[in-house]
Design a protein around this motif. Structure first.
Motif, PDB file in Angstrom:
ATOM      1  N   GLU A  45      42.142  82.218 -92.514  1.00 55.64           N
ATOM      2  CA  GLU A  45      42.376  81.205 -91.671  1.00 55.64           C
ATOM      3  C   GLU A  45      43.733  80.994 -91.502  1.00 55.64           C
ATOM      4  O   GLU A  45      44.356  80.423 -90.621  1.00 55.64           O
ATOM      5  N   MET A  46      44.611  80.949 -92.541  1.00 62.14           N
ATOM      6  CA  MET A  46      45.978  80.600 -92.576  1.00 62.14           C
ATOM      7  C   MET A  46      46.857  81.722 -91.749  1.00 62.14           C
ATOM      8  O   MET A  46      47.859  81.190 -91.283  1.00 62.14           O
ATOM      9  N   SER A 147      62.495  85.290 -85.614  1.00 60.26           N
ATOM     10  CA  SER A 147      61.793  84.265 -85.222  1.00 60.26           C
ATOM     11  C   SER A 147      60.551  84.412 -84.338  1.00 60.26           C
ATOM     12  O   SER A 147      60.399  85.705 -83.815  1.00 60.26           O
ATOM     13  N   PRO A 148      59.555  83.736 -84.377  1.00 54.73           N
ATOM     14  CA  PRO A 148      58.563  83.893 -83.453  1.00 54.73           C
ATOM     15  C   PRO A 148      58.652  84.254 -81.902  1.00 54.73           C
ATOM     16  O   PRO A 148      58.050  85.011 -81.359  1.00 54.73           O
ATOM     17  N   LEU A 172      56.376  86.347 -96.015  1.00 53.68           N
ATOM     18  CA  LEU A 172      56.214  85.687 -94.535  1.00 53.68           C
ATOM     19  C   LEU A 172      56.453  84.136 -94.680  1.00 53.68           C
ATOM     20  O   LEU A 172      56.850  83.258 -93.999  1.00 53.68           O
ATOM     21  N   MET A 173      55.875  83.785 -95.906  1.00 50.72           N
ATOM     22  CA  MET A 173      55.611  82.273 -96.374  1.00 50.72           C
ATOM     23  C   MET A 173      57.186  81.729 -96.305  1.00 50.72           C
ATOM     24  O   MET A 173      57.411  80.482 -95.826  1.00 50.72           O
ATOM     25  N   PRO A 182      53.948  77.019 -88.957  1.00 52.33           N
ATOM     26  CA  PRO A 182      53.030  77.491 -89.622  1.00 52.33           C
ATOM     27  C   PRO A 182      52.943  79.279 -89.337  1.00 52.33           C
ATOM     28  O   PRO A 182      53.509  79.599 -88.671  1.00 52.33           O
ATOM     29  N   MET A 183      52.406  79.785 -90.571  1.00 56.62           N
ATOM     30  CA  MET A 183      52.472  81.242 -90.322  1.00 56.62           C
ATOM     31  C   MET A 183      51.968  81.908 -89.035  1.00 56.62           C
ATOM     32  O   MET A 183      52.321  82.837 -88.711  1.00 56.62           O
ATOM     33  N   THR A 184      50.887  80.976 -88.576  1.00 55.42           N
ATOM     34  CA  THR A 184      50.170  81.594 -87.344  1.00 55.42           C
ATOM     35  C   THR A 184      51.281  81.516 -86.001  1.00 55.42           C
ATOM     36  O   THR A 184      50.967  82.475 -85.249  1.00 55.42           O
TER      37      THR A 184
END
Length: 345
Positions: A45-46, A147-148, A172-173, A182-184
């Motif tokens: 989920e996370m 970065s994302p 990643l955290m 968020p990690m997502t």
């Protein structure tokens, strides 16, 4: 001793020990361990993935991903200083029978343009690209964050060429906390991901790999082949749950400690920080002291501090849960003492 060698040296918390003692357990090979199932569901989920699987180490998780995604004789694209290439014992070649195609990144981050140029497959003389591997944060580059937005660009390339992406997200955290996202936000742009529970999060052992249900089914078999099938594993899952639910927010403190120490290093004669400290890893150039990194590390040890010689004149310092602000201040004082003695001589 003040241990700044790595965040892998963290000791589990008293609450983790208590939860290990209380954990409800079962045979995880039969998928009967309720605590392990809870950890894997939480992690999935996370991370925004269908399923997750506990593995004994980050290396095992990364290698399982390569084994699932690639076929014999293929090639994986990865950054030249990446953990998979540098610190996993050549396992991708030993186990998966693939060869790496390393690319020079900018502080550990590859460009989408360079990745696309490296993709191969139509020429019979070349190995076919089977996988793109990213690392975030990047250990060897000094805990740097991709970065994302940069990951999205790479994801677009992978989509065009129908290639999977695996993220070595051991830290990643730290990236998520550094950017306050968020990690997502990161994992939406990769096919599979591995995160470590036993670094900054403080769990005693273990990592998580996550992806589609199909991927996890195959990963579970590869984990068994590699000897990673566990029995009453709830005692390992219990501290992992604490790690994910209670230890992420405090990573900001580690980042603050590393940033403060970097400021002290940069105002200390003969020492300088390499690059910018973005998370909990600091690379320190000691070349102006006339010492090698090994000699400098030996001096630190004589003064109660453990660190790693990372390159001929580069020392790595890593902040973590077991290093207090007082310990960081003591480290700064020792650095100034060592360099002042070198100046006097």
């Amino acid at each position: 001793m003040i241990d700044l060698r790595s965040d892998t040296v963290t000791k589990l918390t008293d609450r983790m020990r208590q939860k290990m003692f209380e954990a409800e357990v079962g045979d995880d090979v039969y998928r009967d361990d309720p605590t392990m199932r809870k950890l894997e569901e939480l992690a999935a989920e996370m991370l925004g993935k269908e399923e997750a699987l506990f593995v004994t180490s980050g290396t095992q998780g990364n290698q399982i991903a390569v084994l699932v995604h690639c076929s014999l004789g293929q090639e994986i694209i990865l950054e030249e200083g990446s953990h998979i290439l540098r610190y996993e014992g050549g396992a991708t070649s030993a186990f998966a029978g693939i060869q790496p195609f390393p690319i020079k990144g900018e502080r550990g981050s590859m460009s989408a343009l360079d990745i696309e140029a490296a993709i191969r497959g139509s020429d019979i003389h070349e190995a076919e690209t089977g996988l793109i591997c990213l690392e975030n944060t990047h250990n060897r580059a000094g805990g740097t964050v991709t970065s994302p937005e940069r990951m999205k660009e790479i994801y677009a390339v992978a989509e065009r060429h129908h290639l999977p992406i695996h993220l070595d997200g051991a830290r990643l955290m730290n990236a998520a906390v550094a950017l306050k996202r968020p990690m997502t936000d990161f994992t939406q742009y990769v096919t599979t991901v591995q995160i470590c529970l036993s670094k900054g999060l403080g769990a005693p052992v273990g990592s998580i790999i996550a992806g589609s249900s199909e991927f996890i089914t195959k990963a579970r078999k590869w984990r068994k082949r590699l000897g990673g099938g566990l029995r009453q594993s709830g005692i390992l899952a219990a501290p992992g749950i604490i790690a994910l639910t209670e230890m992420m927010d405090r990573l900001e403190e580690d980042h603050e400690h590393a940033s403060w120490l970097a400021e002290q290093v940069n105002t200390t004669p003969l020492l300088r920080v390499v690059g910018e400290v973005e998370t909990n890893i600091l690379m320190m150039d000691v070349s102006e002291t006339g010492l090698t990194s090994k000699q400098f590390v030996d001096l630190l040890k004589e003064n109660g501090i453990l660190a790693n010689a990372f390159a001929p004149t580069i020392v790595r310092l890593v902040t973590h849960y077991d290093v207090s602000k007082e310990a960081i201040e003591q480290t700064a004082n020792v650095l100034k003492q060592i360099t002042s003695e070198k100046l006097v001589k």
